[in-house]
Design an enzyme around this catalytic site. Structure first.
Site, PDB file in Angstrom:
ATOM      1  N   GLU A 176       0.824  -1.215   0.000  1.00 37.73           N
ATOM      2  CA  GLU A 176       0.000   0.000   0.000  1.00 37.73           C
ATOM      3  C   GLU A 176       0.857   1.264   0.000  1.00 37.73           C
ATOM      4  O   GLU A 176       0.763   2.114   0.889  1.00 37.73           O
ATOM      5  CB  GLU A 176      -0.948  -0.005   1.207  1.00 37.73           C
ATOM      6  CG  GLU A 176      -1.874  -1.212   1.211  1.00 37.73           C
ATOM      7  CD  GLU A 176      -3.002  -1.155   2.225  1.00 37.73           C
ATOM      8  OE1 GLU A 176      -4.036  -1.779   1.986  1.00 37.73           O
ATOM      9  OE2 GLU A 176      -2.834  -0.498   3.275  1.00 37.73           O
ATOM     10  N   GLU A 367      -5.498  -8.253  -1.380  1.00 41.72           N
ATOM     11  CA  GLU A 367      -6.200  -8.115  -0.097  1.00 41.72           C
ATOM     12  C   GLU A 367      -7.654  -7.782  -0.356  1.00 41.72           C
ATOM     13  O   GLU A 367      -7.952  -6.919  -1.185  1.00 41.72           O
ATOM     14  CB  GLU A 367      -5.616  -6.983   0.764  1.00 41.72           C
ATOM     15  CG  GLU A 367      -4.315  -7.296   1.414  1.00 41.72           C
ATOM     16  CD  GLU A 367      -3.878  -6.208   2.382  1.00 41.72           C
ATOM     17  OE1 GLU A 367      -4.744  -5.610   3.049  1.00 41.72           O
ATOM     18  OE2 GLU A 367      -2.662  -5.970   2.458  1.00 41.72           O
TER      19      GLU A 367
HETATM   20  C1  BG6 Z   1      -4.535  -3.158   4.727  1.00 40.01           C
HETATM   21  C2  BG6 Z   1      -3.187  -3.598   5.234  1.00 40.01           C
HETATM   22  O1  BG6 Z   1      -4.633  -1.774   4.865  1.00 40.01           O
HETATM   23  O2  BG6 Z   1      -5.674  -3.595   5.364  1.00 40.01           O
HETATM   24  C3  BG6 Z   1      -3.205  -4.777   6.183  1.00 40.01           C
HETATM   25  O3  BG6 Z   1      -2.300  -3.864   4.173  1.00 40.01           O
HETATM   26  C4  BG6 Z   1      -4.404  -4.656   7.083  1.00 40.01           C
HETATM   27  O4  BG6 Z   1      -1.980  -4.803   6.869  1.00 40.01           O
HETATM   28  C5  BG6 Z   1      -5.655  -4.712   6.223  1.00 40.01           C
HETATM   29  O5  BG6 Z   1      -4.454  -5.588   8.100  1.00 40.01           O
HETATM   30  C6  BG6 Z   1      -6.948  -4.699   7.004  1.00 40.01           C
HETATM   31  O6  BG6 Z   1      -6.946  -3.604   7.853  1.00 40.01           O
HETATM   32  P1  BG6 Z   1      -7.205  -3.729   9.417  1.00 40.01           P
HETATM   33  O7  BG6 Z   1      -6.936  -2.405   9.944  1.00 40.01           O
HETATM   34  O8  BG6 Z   1      -8.615  -4.147   9.535  1.00 40.01           O
HETATM   35  O9  BG6 Z   1      -6.259  -4.760   9.900  1.00 40.01           O
END
Ligand code: BG6
Length: 475
Positions: A176, A367
């Site tokens: 990111e 993701e």
């Molecule tokens: C992304 C990141 O922003 O979202 C991850 O690359 C992160 O590291 C994921 O865990 C989900 O976000 P969160 O804050 O719910 O863990």
């Protein structure tokens, strides 16, 4: 996806899951590992910065993947994973970040992880830097505000490519990377408090990262001719809040904060709109001719995280913070997760088409998923979580990804976020669970660390087994 139309997902599609070292490994100081910026963020991005590791920081122990990786990878294999995305903790390999030689014990750990993946025929997808800048680099150089980090990062990637080059084909340079403009500490290891880091300083840190990313791509292609290197951005469509042209333009402008990073990674130079913006803001960046040359080393694919979409408006009074790192104006047509992240499966189709139309590079969704509070229950004497809400979220997103593929978008694969429950990046909670596998650990640190298959575990296994044919049409 229905009885008559064949699944759009190709047989070669890489189905799997994604994690980051600091959110699951634990063992924060074992086998020579140095501290990283995560060890001083006990409450995630929004919380205070601590002086050092504190007992309330769940990441120090994580879910103990460092010792349980073999068992966890076996569970991924049971679901039929084709790919597993994980990050290498920079401070396991170079504990301070600026040493000459890597830490052998750190390198050996990832050898063991790769052994397990190979045993199960799972392709590794490695993130080189996932919000894990070594703390020493943050404290001594203010992270990526210093050009010196490019050299340290190059040394780090050379060590990784030399060691794992024959075993890892897919690499991501920075997780990111566009987060640097929004959260300079997480994205770029900048310890100066966020409010004191100017726009210009954020763009400068981003520039050094972009040069480092392009340099890693060049080194990768030299050392590993078959390697595929991707950039990684937070993707989120910004819809205009109203059809007023000013809102439409505002949405386009905001999206450019993300496009800026993809444009440089894919086209190898600063886009005109960014040059204009920097000029008009009076921002003069340290960009050398050598940097410009390095930036021409463009990526092989574009990867992204997708959790939500936003609205944008030109009306300052209607702007309100919401959502993840990007933040935006809430969309009245969408429901939200328990953490206020607006759920928009169609947005995934939109952003995948936009990226493809713009760059014509293969995409990789690295993701996507739903953070939710889960309840461990007993069904037929077996402990599980009946997570129909997670199944619905993922089904609807995968259906839309299938639509994008049918639209002609080339997508290499899909790694859902957090296939096993891990510590949240934004809030550092364990109760914000994403996994197909439940981990018995609670926000107060209690729990046995036992693993349990949730209902979604069998559901995802079936999706993979049928190449997406078991997905239900969008509702
Ligand atoms: C992304 C990141 O922003 O979202 C991850 O690359 C992160 O590291 C994921 O865990 C989900 O976000 P969160 O804050 O719910 O863990």
């Amino acid at each position: 996806m229905n009885d008559t139309v064949p699944s759009p997902f190709p047989d070669t599609f890489l189905w799997g899951g994604a994690t980051a070292a600091n959110q699951l490994e634990g063992a924060y100081d074992q086998d020579g590992k140095g501290l990283s910026i995560q060890d001083i963020l006990p409450q995630g991005i929004v919380g205070p910065v601590a002086d050092g590791p504190t007992p309330d920081n769940l990441k120090l122990e994580g879910i103990d993947f460092y010792h349980r990786y073999a068992q966890d990878i076996a569970l991924f294999a049971e679901m039929g994973f084709k790919v597993f995305r994980f990050s290498i903790a920079w401070s396991r390999i170079f504990p301070r970040g600026d040493e000459e030689a890597p830490n052998e014990a750190g390198l050996a750990f990832y050898d063991r992880v790769l052994d397990e993946l190979e045993k199960h025929g799972i392709e590794p997808l490695v993130t080189i830097s996932h919000y894990e800048t070594p703390l020493h680099l943050a404290q001594t150089y203010d992270g990526w505000r210093s050009r010196e980090l490019i050299g340290f990062y190059e040394r780090y990637v050379r060590a990784l490519f030399a060691r794992y080059g024959t075993r890892v084909r897919y690499w991501l340079t920075f997780n990111e990377i566009n987060s640097t403009l929004h959260f300079p500490l997480m994205g770029a290891g900048v310890l100066t408090p966020k409010e004191q880091v100017s726009k210009g300083e954020r763009y400068q840190a981003a520039h050094y990262e972009l040069v480092a990313s392009a340099s890693a791509t060049r080194i990768a292609h030299e050392m590993m001719p078959d390697a595929k290197v991707g950039c990684m951005v937070i993707a989120a469509p910004f819809y205009p809040l109203t059809p007023a042209p000013a809102d439409v333009w505002a949405a386009k402008q905001t999206e450019r904060d993300t496009y800026f990073f993809g444009d440089i990674h894919v086209r190898g130079e600063y886009p005109g709109y960014a040059l204009r913006y920097l000029r008009e803001q009076g921002i003069e960046l340290d960009i050398t001719d050598a940097d410009r040359e390095i930036l021409t080393n463009t990526v092989d694919f574009v990867s992204f995280s997708y959790y939500m979409s936003f609205c944008e408006t030109a009306d300052p009074e209607q702007k309100a913070g919401q959502g993840n790192l990007l933040g935006g104006v809430p969309n009245p047509h969408l429901a939200s997760s328990e953490w206020g992240w607006q759920i928009d499966p169609v947005g995934l189709r939109i952003i995948a088409n936009d990226f493809w139309d713009r760059w014509q590079k293969p995409l990789f969704v690295v993701e996507n998923g739903l953070g939710a509070k889960d309840q461990l229950v007993e069904v037929d004497g077996v402990k599980t979580v009946v997570d129909d809400y997670r199944i619905a979220y993922m089904n609807d997103h995968l259906v839309q990804l299938g639509e994008a593929i049918a639209d002609g978008v080339e997508v290499l694969g899909y790694t859902m976020w957090g296939p096993i429950d891990l510590v949240s990046a934004s809030t550092a909670q364990l109760s914000k669970r994403y996994g197909f596998i439940y981990v018995d650990r609670n926000d107060d640190g209690s729990g046995t660390l036992e693993r349990y298959r949730k209902k979604s575990f069998a559901w995802y296994a079936e999706v993979i087994r049928t190449h997406g044919a078991s997905l239900r049409p969008a509702r």
